[in-house]
Design an enzyme around this catalytic site. Structure first.
Site, PDB file in Angstrom:
ATOM      1  N   PHE A 208      33.117  37.413  39.406  1.00  0.00           N
ATOM      2  CA  PHE A 208      34.505  36.866  39.710  1.00  0.00           C
ATOM      3  C   PHE A 208      35.317  37.933  39.559  1.00  0.00           C
ATOM      4  O   PHE A 208      35.498  38.851  38.405  1.00  0.00           O
ATOM      5  CB  PHE A 208      34.822  35.841  38.747  1.00  0.00           C
ATOM      6  CG  PHE A 208      36.136  34.986  38.885  1.00  0.00           C
ATOM      7  CD1 PHE A 208      36.378  34.190  39.962  1.00  0.00           C
ATOM      8  CD2 PHE A 208      37.369  35.757  38.503  1.00  0.00           C
ATOM      9  CE1 PHE A 208      37.415  33.799  40.365  1.00  0.00           C
ATOM     10  CE2 PHE A 208      38.640  34.942  38.614  1.00  0.00           C
ATOM     11  CZ  PHE A 208      38.650  33.967  39.772  1.00  0.00           C
ATOM     12  N   ASP A 317      35.558  46.069  35.632  1.00  0.00           N
ATOM     13  CA  ASP A 317      36.490  44.918  35.624  1.00  0.00           C
ATOM     14  C   ASP A 317      36.373  44.216  34.245  1.00  0.00           C
ATOM     15  O   ASP A 317      35.338  43.631  33.536  1.00  0.00           O
ATOM     16  CB  ASP A 317      36.158  43.804  36.800  1.00  0.00           C
ATOM     17  CG  ASP A 317      37.066  42.690  36.504  1.00  0.00           C
ATOM     18  OD1 ASP A 317      37.835  42.309  35.450  1.00  0.00           O
ATOM     19  OD2 ASP A 317      37.060  41.811  37.671  1.00  0.00           O
ATOM     20  N   LYS A 348      44.822  39.503  31.118  1.00  0.00           N
ATOM     21  CA  LYS A 348      44.598  38.432  30.185  1.00  0.00           C
ATOM     22  C   LYS A 348      45.225  38.759  28.606  1.00  0.00           C
ATOM     23  O   LYS A 348      46.247  39.020  28.484  1.00  0.00           O
ATOM     24  CB  LYS A 348      43.078  38.140  29.920  1.00  0.00           C
ATOM     25  CG  LYS A 348      42.707  37.267  31.202  1.00  0.00           C
ATOM     26  CD  LYS A 348      41.458  36.522  31.152  1.00  0.00           C
ATOM     27  CE  LYS A 348      40.925  35.871  32.444  1.00  0.00           C
ATOM     28  NZ  LYS A 348      41.043  34.593  32.472  1.00  0.00           N
ATOM     29  N   THR A 372      56.952  45.315  43.913  1.00  0.00           N
ATOM     30  CA  THR A 372      58.370  45.314  43.417  1.00  0.00           C
ATOM     31  C   THR A 372      58.315  45.345  41.738  1.00  0.00           C
ATOM     32  O   THR A 372      58.915  46.542  41.166  1.00  0.00           O
ATOM     33  CB  THR A 372      59.244  44.197  43.899  1.00  0.00           C
ATOM     34  OG1 THR A 372      59.091  44.164  45.287  1.00  0.00           O
ATOM     35  CG2 THR A 372      60.598  44.255  43.272  1.00  0.00           C
TER      36      THR A 372
END
Ligand SMILES: Cc1ncc(COP(=O)(O)O)c(C=O)c1O
Length: 494
Positions: A208, A317, A348, A372
């Site tokens: 994931f 990751d 997280k 941005t």
């Protein structure tokens, strides 16, 4: 029913509720309850009403409870119906210090916070004057070994997305020996080579990495995330599926590692022949959403070596594993790599997203890695307090210590229920156990909620535990009582 749990109903309003913890102080008013005979409506009527209202104007199907965040404190979350739960899921593994931590309240009251909140900058172009200092006091201070730079981002998904973009740009720069040519710039506007190259990212079954268009092509945890969305033709390899306990399944697990590494190498070769080079490989240290699947240090060392050999960016990751719950800032520390990953992504528990990179992966041209906001200065002020508290209170050590106790409890549960529970596993408090079916798993989780314990799920039929770093032995004691009762009731009612 042998497991009758003497405990306090976690409803606010009674004598027990001045403090926020379920303690023996309230034992006199405790009712004897059985998880198999639910006494509270979950979700409660107020949540149900709010959810209906929300559903008219906003996506609401995944809403479990509406929360009273003012009343939630430490390891305890309080919902709008007055139910108080010991929270071992912590906002999908993302709150490092639980609710309303005094040091974070103090940091939020710092005058610097006002400017950070009301003058939100376009960070890539107009960073605040103290931005580099903020980075040093937080993300640079705890950076993974061997990675010199960090780029903040908005969330875990966009951190992965931008790390992968960086890998493609790095790969092409290496191939060309410099920045994009005029031909590259012209052809990319027509989405043709050489400016739009045919490159791919290798990821794993069960992974994931997020839900944006790009990340869905490397995510393979659940069909519901992917269905109906076009995908890149990127390769997927098997991730090891170990048998537990590890020390009794050494040969089997080694074969898993070897087979998976061979498959990775074959895919890399096949793609090269097809002129669709694998430019990057992305992997979680523990496949979390996909079912808490672990890989061995040898497996990850093998991946690192393959990436080095074939000139592929190795991206780790750590969106869910990073931040301390494994007992270390970074789960990949335990792999003892000869050469560090090329990039490590996070979000997280760090309150901001982002990715670390090796010097070689720095972009020299503006606007290639850009948006941005690119991060959030107010979150960096909070992160500084988080890092200080984790160090001051020795919370990495605490996660390791209480995690061992949690692990041995899970081991004992699977010994007690060999037909129903298996594969207890974990690193620090980052733990899980498999149930014999999704139905049983869901019953246990619901029963646990009846017993005022909030736990998570992952994969097909696993329960996952993701407490905050302030989780202590006394909380574990409470969790054990609630969970043991929840399991006994669920197994009996099967
Ligand atoms: C390993 C991993 N990568 C990426 C993501 C996506 O992060 P976010 O939800 O912040 O976009 C998650 C979220 O659960 C995750 O667990």
């Amino acid at each position: 029913m042998t497991h009758v749990l003497m405990r306090v109903r976690g409803r606010l309003g009674g004598n027990c509720l001045r403090g926020l913890s379920t303690t023996s102080v309230c034992a006199k008013s405790a009712s004897q309850t059985k998880a198999s005979e639910p006494q509270k409506e979950i979700p409660g009527p107020v949540t149900q009403k709010l959810k209906k209202e929300m559903d008219k104007v906003h996506q609401a199907p995944a809403v479990r409870f509406f929360i009273d965040y003012e009343k939630s404190k430490g390891n305890y979350i309080v919902d709008v119906d007055g139910n108080k739960y010991l929270d071992m899921f912590m906002q999908i593994s993302s709150l490092p210090l639980g609710y309303n931590h005094p040091d974070l309240i103090k940091a939020a009251q710092d005058p610097k916070m006002i400017s950070a909140l009301i003058n939100r900058p376009a960070l890539g172009s107009f960073p605040p004057k103290d931005w580099t200092e903020r980075l040093h006091k937080t993300l640079i201070d705890i950076r993974p070994k061997g990675l010199s730079g960090v780029q903040t981002m908005m969330c875990g998904t966009c951190s992965n997305e931008n790390a992968i973009k960086t890998a493609f740009m790095w790969y092409q720069r290496k191939k060309r020996g410099g920045p994009p040519s005029e031909e590259d710039l012209m052809s990319c506007m027509k989405q043709l080579p050489p400016g739009t190259p045919s490159l791919s990212v290798l990821a794993f079954q069960g992974a994931f990495h997020g839900r944006t268009m790009g990340m869905l092509s490397v995510t393979r945890s659940k069909a519901i995330h992917k269905v109906d969305v076009p995908a890149f033709d990127w390769p997927i390899a098997n991730f090891p599926r170990y048998k537990y306990p590890l020390n009794k399944n050494v040969d089997y697990n080694k074969k898993q590692d070897t087979a998976c590494l061979q498959e990775v190498e074959k895919i890399i070769g096949d793609r090269k022949k097809d002129k669709r080079d694998v430019a990057a490989l992305i992997v979680e240290p523990i496949q979390a959403e996909g079912g808490d699947h672990h890989g061995s240090p040898e497996f990850f060392q093998g991946l690192r070596d393959l990436c080095t050999t074939y000139g592929i960016a190795f991206i780790v990751d750590e969106v869910q594993t990073g931040g301390g719950s494994t007992g270390s800032w970074w789960a990949h520390d335990s792999w003892k790599l000869k050469s560090p990953p090329d990039m490590v992504t996070f979000a997280k528990k760090f309150l901001t997203g982002g990715y670390y990179y090796k010097e070689d992966f720095k972009m020299n041209e503006p606007y290639r890695i850009y948006n941005t906001w690119m991060g959030e200065p107010s979150k960096m002020l909070l992160l500084e307090a988080v890092v200080n508290v984790i160090k001051r209170d020795n919370l990495l050590n605490q996660a390791g210590k209480v995690g061992k106790e949690l692990q041995s409890y899970l081991d004992s549960l699977q010994g007690q229920y060999p037909k129903h529970l298996s594969n207890a596993r974990g690193a620090g408090t980052f733990s899980a156990i498999d149930c014999s079916s999704a139905g049983l798993r869901d019953k246990i989780v619901n029963n646990a909620a009846q017993n005022d314990l909030h736990i998570g799920v992952c994969g097909d039929s696993s329960i996952r535990f993701r407490p905050a770093l302030i989780f202590e032995e006394k909380h574990l004691k409470e969790a054990k009582e609630a969970l043991s009762d929840a399991i006994a009731s669920a197994v009996q009612s099967k």
